[in-house]
Scaffold this active site. Structure first.
Site, PDB file in Angstrom:
ATOM      1  CG  HIS A  39       5.854  62.751  66.682  1.00  0.00           C
ATOM      2  ND1 HIS A  39       6.487  61.734  66.004  1.00  0.00           N
ATOM      3  CD2 HIS A  39       6.587  62.968  67.798  1.00  0.00           C
ATOM      4  CE1 HIS A  39       7.563  61.355  66.671  1.00  0.00           C
ATOM      5  NE2 HIS A  39       7.643  62.078  67.777  1.00  0.00           N
ATOM      6  CE  LYS A  97      15.976  59.761  70.842  1.00  0.00           C
ATOM      7  NZ  LYS A  97      14.607  60.206  70.529  1.00  0.00           N
ATOM      8  NE  ARG A 126       6.174  58.569  74.723  1.00  0.00           N
ATOM      9  CZ  ARG A 126       7.261  58.383  74.012  1.00  0.00           C
ATOM     10  NH1 ARG A 126       7.167  57.917  72.802  1.00  0.00           N
ATOM     11  NH2 ARG A 126       8.449  58.624  74.500  1.00  0.00           N
ATOM     12  CB  SER A 136      10.190  57.613  66.820  1.00  0.00           C
ATOM     13  OG  SER A 136       9.354  58.666  66.452  1.00  0.00           O
TER      14      SER A 136
END
Length: 159
Positions: free
Chosen positions: A17, A41, A90, A127
């Site tokens: 990040h 989440k 990514r 994460s």
């Protein structure tokens, strides 16, 4: 003045990040890190703690600040005058997930999304993976900014 919002749940904020935020700070006049709640989440860290950890992580970056996203991201963008969303990618799976959101955000408000490819040195950091390693007692200090590993491990020990 171009204001970009870099949104995410940041549960926790990682070096990946920070790479995107740092690079965005070179591209835009101001970068607002928007800490959001992702209803799909289950967060480990409370929103206030994520805001605090992110604020500490970006304290040395001029033109960067951290705020909580209280509702819709596009509403925050309108409120602060942001015209750009800044997102890191990514790989192809991230692009596939982010493209529909970028198109919806543009449809709703006209805001554009700028995708920044992850640096190879941090492209493996997510994460969710950081939390998984921490849950199993692994070391995560080299994946997150200072103070984040301790906060995450303390929270996981208490749950």
């Amino acid at each position: 003045m171009t204001i970009a919002v870099c949104p995410g749940s940041f549960d926790p904020i990682t070096l990946g990040h920070l790479d995107v935020i740092r690079r965005g700070a070179r591209l835009f006049d101001e970068v607002v890190v928007g800490v959001a709640t992702n209803t799909s989440k289950t967060a480990v860290l409370e929103v206030a703690e994520r805001v605090e950890l992110a604020s500490r992580a970006v304290a040395d970056l001029p033109g960067v600040r951290v705020v909580e996203v209280p509702g819709l991201l596009v509403d925050l963008c309108r409120e602060i005058g942001a015209t750009v969303l800044l997102k890191g990618l990514r790989g192809g799976a991230d692009y596939d997930a982010e493209l529909p959101m970028a198109l919806m955000n543009r449809h709703l408000t006209g805001i554009e999304t700028v995708f920044v490819p992850a640096d190879r040195s941090v492209a493996h950091i997510a994460s969710s993976l950081v939390k998984d390693v921490a849950r199993h007692g692994g070391q995560i200090a080299d994946l997150v900014p200072p103070g984040v590993a301790e906060a995450l491990q303390a929270r996981l020990a208490g749950s």
